[in-house]
Scaffold this motif. Structure first.
Motif, PDB file in Angstrom:
ATOM      1  N   THR A 107      64.568  82.286 -45.814  1.00 19.31           N
ATOM      2  CA  THR A 107      64.476  80.845 -46.076  1.00 19.31           C
ATOM      3  C   THR A 107      64.161  80.066 -44.803  1.00 19.31           C
ATOM      4  O   THR A 107      63.419  79.095 -44.814  1.00 19.31           O
ATOM      5  N   SER A 117      60.742  78.073 -30.910  1.00 24.58           N
ATOM      6  CA  SER A 117      61.963  78.692 -30.379  1.00 24.58           C
ATOM      7  C   SER A 117      63.227  78.114 -31.015  1.00 24.58           C
ATOM      8  O   SER A 117      64.264  78.760 -31.027  1.00 24.58           O
ATOM      9  N   ILE A 118      63.138  76.898 -31.565  1.00 30.45           N
ATOM     10  CA  ILE A 118      64.350  76.346 -32.190  1.00 30.45           C
ATOM     11  C   ILE A 118      64.732  77.133 -33.441  1.00 30.45           C
ATOM     12  O   ILE A 118      65.882  77.123 -33.844  1.00 30.45           O
ATOM     13  N   GLU A 136      60.553  80.582 -43.814  1.00 29.18           N
ATOM     14  CA  GLU A 136      59.663  79.733 -44.609  1.00 29.18           C
ATOM     15  C   GLU A 136      59.558  78.327 -44.017  1.00 29.18           C
ATOM     16  O   GLU A 136      58.478  77.747 -43.962  1.00 29.18           O
ATOM     17  N   GLU A 137      60.694  77.804 -43.581  1.00 33.58           N
ATOM     18  CA  GLU A 137      60.686  76.461 -42.968  1.00 33.58           C
ATOM     19  C   GLU A 137      59.856  76.465 -41.685  1.00 33.58           C
ATOM     20  O   GLU A 137      59.107  75.529 -41.402  1.00 33.58           O
ATOM     21  N   GLU A 164      64.006  80.497 -33.738  1.00 33.40           N
ATOM     22  CA  GLU A 164      64.032  81.941 -33.474  1.00 33.40           C
ATOM     23  C   GLU A 164      65.344  82.461 -32.919  1.00 33.40           C
ATOM     24  O   GLU A 164      65.500  83.658 -32.722  1.00 33.40           O
ATOM     25  N   HIS A 165      66.278  81.569 -32.627  1.00 32.49           N
ATOM     26  CA  HIS A 165      67.526  82.022 -31.993  1.00 32.49           C
ATOM     27  C   HIS A 165      68.764  81.560 -32.751  1.00 32.49           C
ATOM     28  O   HIS A 165      69.807  81.328 -32.164  1.00 32.49           O
ATOM     29  N   VAL A 166      68.630  81.400 -34.054  1.00 33.50           N
ATOM     30  CA  VAL A 166      69.778  80.940 -34.842  1.00 33.50           C
ATOM     31  C   VAL A 166      70.665  82.124 -35.218  1.00 33.50           C
ATOM     32  O   VAL A 166      71.892  82.063 -35.099  1.00 33.50           O
TER      33      VAL A 166
END
Lengths: 320, 358
Positions: free
Chosen positions: B340, B328-329, B343-344, B331-333
């Motif tokens: 990119t 979740s960290i 990929e991370e 998925e909400h940026v």
């Protein structure tokens, strides 16, 4: 319509304001004066002082109030008068605009576009010529775009305002009135996160954006080179795919930006090429930037900003 | 020529004094006994929750916590003054405001445990997430209030700031902006006398913090921030008049405990000072008042305490069952997933970097 970058962005703002009455434009001198570069010229007359207005002279509350408005259903497009002044709003942008979505698990969103003139070459005062794209790109959560021509400027502005994200929209002052281009009268979007091929060739790749695109194209044309010229258009998120594909194709890469060399976007691009394409390179990646020092006074700026000679020398090094 | 071009003054409001005596002439007619009982219960609830979270912190079950004890009247009085659709912008110590506005306690506990999910605030609460960088929430409050006016909504926006926060540029920029555009902002200074270790008199040479609003051309008032009735009246009046423009209310209260659990106040302030403020306790004076009016007794007290303890314990139990999702960290940026970043995330998942913490 024939448009320079100023009229292209002005036209985008007008179309966005016509399309959605939640779009508001504000900042320092954007009303009657139409902005110090006239990018918002005529908008207050067309849409009234409730939607296009001058604020008190305070960058942090321009940015912070825009965040509050964006979280409350408006789609603000604030203007920061100069990139150097925008650092007063850095806290709001990086601490808050960039974070509200992630820190609320998408329960809040910050759909805003903050516009500011960037880069130099127009002999203006100190603090009017910075190229701050790396600062904003380093803060996860912000989108950073920088057009190099009127067509992209209009399409990127429209796309940026349609997105539900905070977008830092960097407008190279030198390109505002440098040339005109035929652009569509109607709305159109230029994708964010997608680079453009300013020219295509076989012998080398030059990755650039903003003010340097035109300078690079001039060098390529004068030297009659067969080069991929990649105009990033969006700095963050970066179009890695286009960069890597071109690097693999030509095997020789030069990166050119006006921002200072050290810790600039060029370092990010070079590192990505090293990770994903190093064994397909025929020469080291060479970066060209301004020197790693504070932006000098205008009397010295022409010694500082990368010129055709500096770019040409880098090209020679990768073609050796 | 020399002439006076401006004169200003700041009023101070107290209705219920520290001995539980009411200034009947100032008691608002819209305040009935039931509301005072509600105030008492919520202040007690906030204090009980505060004590519980502090104890959880000491057991390592929540991360750093900023206690509110001593500031219940300012928080509950102002929260109860809000109308249904009004909004509030907190700093990091407004747990009492959230509680009074119906924020689920288990969600608050998630926040204190260090999860972003604690910032998922139900719409009816009308609150924005806590803000840590001091005073930077004030420009948001001004902008949110601007939007209410622009959208022609009859909604007031409360924005909370501490005494230290009034030294920040964002505080003044926000008031100045709110004054120019006459937005429905009610700025509330929760003056608890201490900004970590720095006392009120080191923040400003101004006699009151309220007077800082005068420079921005907005209405101001200083209130006994330990008098829940005075805070309620001051904020309610400000909300009722918010269509005409903003107001700044300084609530004079005291931080009875540490700044946060990372702080030790004995390093910089005397026990004597704390003793003085113990006598001005915001809850005790209401209890005295209610007792005198036969509106409260020991039996009601113990019943209330049991109910509140159960509600808090149930919420803590629920929060402790929360299973975080590391993905979740990522998925909400943004509103979309950049290649990119994907990929991370994929790399972290495939490589099992999200191993359970030891």
């Amino acid at each position: 319509m024939q448009a320079n970058m100023v009229s292209a962005i002005n036209n985008a703002l007008e179309l966005l304001m016509k399309e959605n009455d939640k779009v508001v434009v504000f900042g320092e001198d954007v009303g009657k004066d139409g902005g110090v570069f006239r990018v918002t010229d005529g908008l207050q007359a067309k849409f009234g002082p409730d939607r296009v207005f001058d604020t008190p002279l305070a960058e942090s509350v321009i940015m912070g109030s825009a965040i509050g408005m964006a979280m409350s259903g408006l789609r603000p497009i604030p203007e920061m008068q100069f990139a150097g002044f925008m650092f007063l709003a850095f806290s709001q942008l990086v601490n808050h605009a960039a974070r509200f979505r992630s820190r609320t698990r998408s329960n809040l969103k910050v759909p805003l576009v903050v516009r500011t003139p960037v880069s130099g070459g127009v002999r203006t005062l100190e603090h009017h010529s910075e190229s701050p794209e790396a600062f904003y790109s380093h803060a996860g959560g912000l989108i950073v775009v920088e057009p190099s021509n009127p067509y992209d400027a209009k399409g990127l502005m429209i796309k940026a305002s349609h997105l539900d994200d905070p977008v830092v929209f960097l407008e190279p002052t030198k390109l505002y009135r440098l040339f005109k281009q035929e652009i569509p009268d109607e709305m159109y979007e230029v994708p964010i996160g997608k680079a453009a091929m300013a020219s295509e060739g076989e012998d080398l790749t030059i990755i650039t954006y903003g003010t340097m695109v035109q300078v690079v194209k001039d060098v390529v044309s004068k030297r009659n080179l067969s080069a991929d010229v990649v105009d990033l258009r969006t700095i963050n998120p970066i179009d890695e795919e286009t960069i890597i594909n071109s690097a693999k194709k030509t095997g020789r890469v030069v990166i050119v930006h006006e921002a200072p060399l050290s810790f600039g976007a060029g370092a990010e691009i070079a590192a990505r090429i090293a990770e994903k394409a190093i064994f397909e390179l025929d020469a080291p990646v060479i970066r060209v930037g301004s020197d790693s020092l504070p932006y000098p006074f205008p009397g010295y700026e022409n010694y500082y900003i990368p010129n055709e000679l500096k770019i040409s020398k880098a090209i020679d090094r990768v073609l050796e | 020529m020399l002439k006076k071009v401006f004169e200003g003054s700041v009023d101070y409001l107290q209705i219920l004094d520290e001995n539980g005596n009411i200034d009947a002439a100032l008691l608002p007619s819209y305040l009935d006994d039931a509301k005072v009982v509600e105030m008492y219960k919520l202040m007690s609830f906030a204090r009980a929750l505060d004590a519980k979270v502090l104890s959880l912190q000491r057991q390592g079950r929540v991360a750093t916590y900023a206690p509110l004890v001593g500031q219940e009247a300012t928080q509950i009085g102002s929260a109860l003054a809000m109308r249904k659709d009004d909004l509030f912008v907190p700093n990091f110590r407004q747990h009492g405001v959230f509680l009074a506005r119906g924020m689920p306690i288990d969600v608050m506990v998630l926040g204190w445990k260090g999860f972003e999910e604690g910032n998922i605030i139900p719409k009816e609460v009308g609150g924005f997430p806590m803000i840590i960088p001091v005073s930077t929430q004030m420009p948001h409050g001004a902008g949110i209030a601007f939007a209410q006016k622009y959208l022609k909504k009859d909604v007031a926006v409360l924005a909370y700031v501490g005494d230290g926060g009034t030294s920040e540029g964002d505080f003044y920029e926000a008031l100045n902006f709110a004054g120019v555009f006459k937005v429905p902002l009610v700025a509330i200074i929760e003056n608890n006398q201490w900004a970590i270790s720095v006392p009120r008199n080191r923040q400003s040479a101004a006699q009151t913090l309220a007077q800082k609003g005068i420079a921005a051309g907005i209405k101001v008032l200083q209130v006994d921030g330990n008098d829940v009735i005075a805070v309620y009246k001051a904020v309610k009046d400000a909300i009722d008049n918010s269509k005409d423009g903003p107001m700044l209310i300084e609530c004079v209260t005291y931080r009875m405990s540490m700044h946060t659990t990372a702080d030790d106040p004995t390093r910089y302030r005397s026990d004597d000072e704390v003793e003085v403020w113990k006598k001005r306790d915001p809850i005790m004076r209401v209890r005295t008042y209610l007792n005198a009016k036969n509106l409260w007794n020991d039996s009601l007290e113990s019943q209330m305490q049991n109910e509140q303890k159960k509600a808090i314990d149930d919420a803590v139990e629920k929060a402790e069952k929360f299973v975080p999702d590391p993905k979740s960290i990522f998925e909400h940026v943004y509103s979309f997933m950049p290649q990119t970043l994907k990929e991370e995330m994929d790399y972290a998942v495939e490589s099992n970097f999200f191993m359970e913490k030891k």
